[in-house]
Design an enzyme around this catalytic site. Structure first.
Site, PDB file in Angstrom:
ATOM      1  N   ASP A  29       0.869  -1.186   0.000  1.00  0.00           N
ATOM      2  CA  ASP A  29       0.000   0.000   0.000  1.00  0.00           C
ATOM      3  C   ASP A  29       0.905   1.234   0.000  1.00  0.00           C
ATOM      4  O   ASP A  29       1.820   1.324   0.824  1.00  0.00           O
ATOM      5  CB  ASP A  29      -0.882  -0.029   1.243  1.00  0.00           C
ATOM      6  N   ILE A  30       0.675   2.171  -0.902  1.00  0.00           N
ATOM      7  CA  ILE A  30       1.544   3.358  -0.982  1.00  0.00           C
ATOM      8  C   ILE A  30       1.166   4.428   0.038  1.00  0.00           C
ATOM      9  O   ILE A  30       1.853   5.439   0.153  1.00  0.00           O
ATOM     10  CB  ILE A  30       1.594   3.960  -2.401  1.00  0.00           C
ATOM     11  N   HIS A  93     -10.336  -6.000  -2.045  1.00  0.00           N
ATOM     12  CA  HIS A  93      -8.958  -5.983  -1.562  1.00  0.00           C
ATOM     13  C   HIS A  93      -8.909  -6.285  -0.073  1.00  0.00           C
ATOM     14  O   HIS A  93      -9.741  -5.838   0.695  1.00  0.00           O
ATOM     15  CB  HIS A  93      -8.239  -4.677  -1.888  1.00  0.00           C
ATOM     16  N   HIS A  95      -6.593  -5.974   3.225  1.00  0.00           N
ATOM     17  CA  HIS A  95      -5.467  -5.266   3.834  1.00  0.00           C
ATOM     18  C   HIS A  95      -4.773  -6.214   4.808  1.00  0.00           C
ATOM     19  O   HIS A  95      -5.432  -6.782   5.689  1.00  0.00           O
ATOM     20  CB  HIS A  95      -5.956  -4.055   4.644  1.00  0.00           C
TER      21      HIS A  95
END
Length: 129
Positions: A29-30, A93, A95
């Site tokens: 994750d950016i 998605h 996490h």
């Protein structure tokens, strides 16, 4: 129109890839909650996790587990947390977030990393797969 994540899978948008197989893709994750915050996604576009076919859902969980184990070997933390929120991008998605405290799960506590730090971390996690 392809989602942001489909563009990442297709290489149209750069990412710090952790793992990939025929059906799933994992990348850092950016805008991470913690060092090592990783997203695991199906390559098939689906908006909601419980709309996945059962075999796709189970496959995503198996893939996420594999990535989480490599992440735990790489990043010092008490445990790897898992969250499925699904409001930010209309593409399923998962996490995976290295946790040392509850603040890492709030999505309000963010850390900054340089591209070289992301690249090095991605490489380290890949070596633990």
């Amino acid at each position: 129109m392809p989602t942001l994540f489909t563009k990442i899978i297709n290489g149209e948008i750069p990412s710090f890839k952790i793992a990939e197989d025929e059906n799933f893709f994992a990348f850092l994750d950016i805008s991470p909650n913690a060092k090592g915050h990783t997203l695991c996604i199906p390559k098939k576009e689906e908006d909601k996790i419980f709309d996945l076919e059962e075999d796709e859902y189970l496959g995503l969980m198996r893939f996420s587990r594999k990535v989480a184990k490599a992440l735990k070997k790489t990043v010092s933390c008490k445990r790897i947390g898992i969250a499925v929120v699904g409001l930010e991008v209309p593409h399923v998605h998962v996490h995976l977030i290295p946790l040392n405290g509850m603040q890492e799960m709030t999505f309000q506590h963010k850390i900054s990393m340089s591209n070289s730090e992301f690249e090095a971390l991605a490489s380290q996690i890949q070596s633990n797969l």
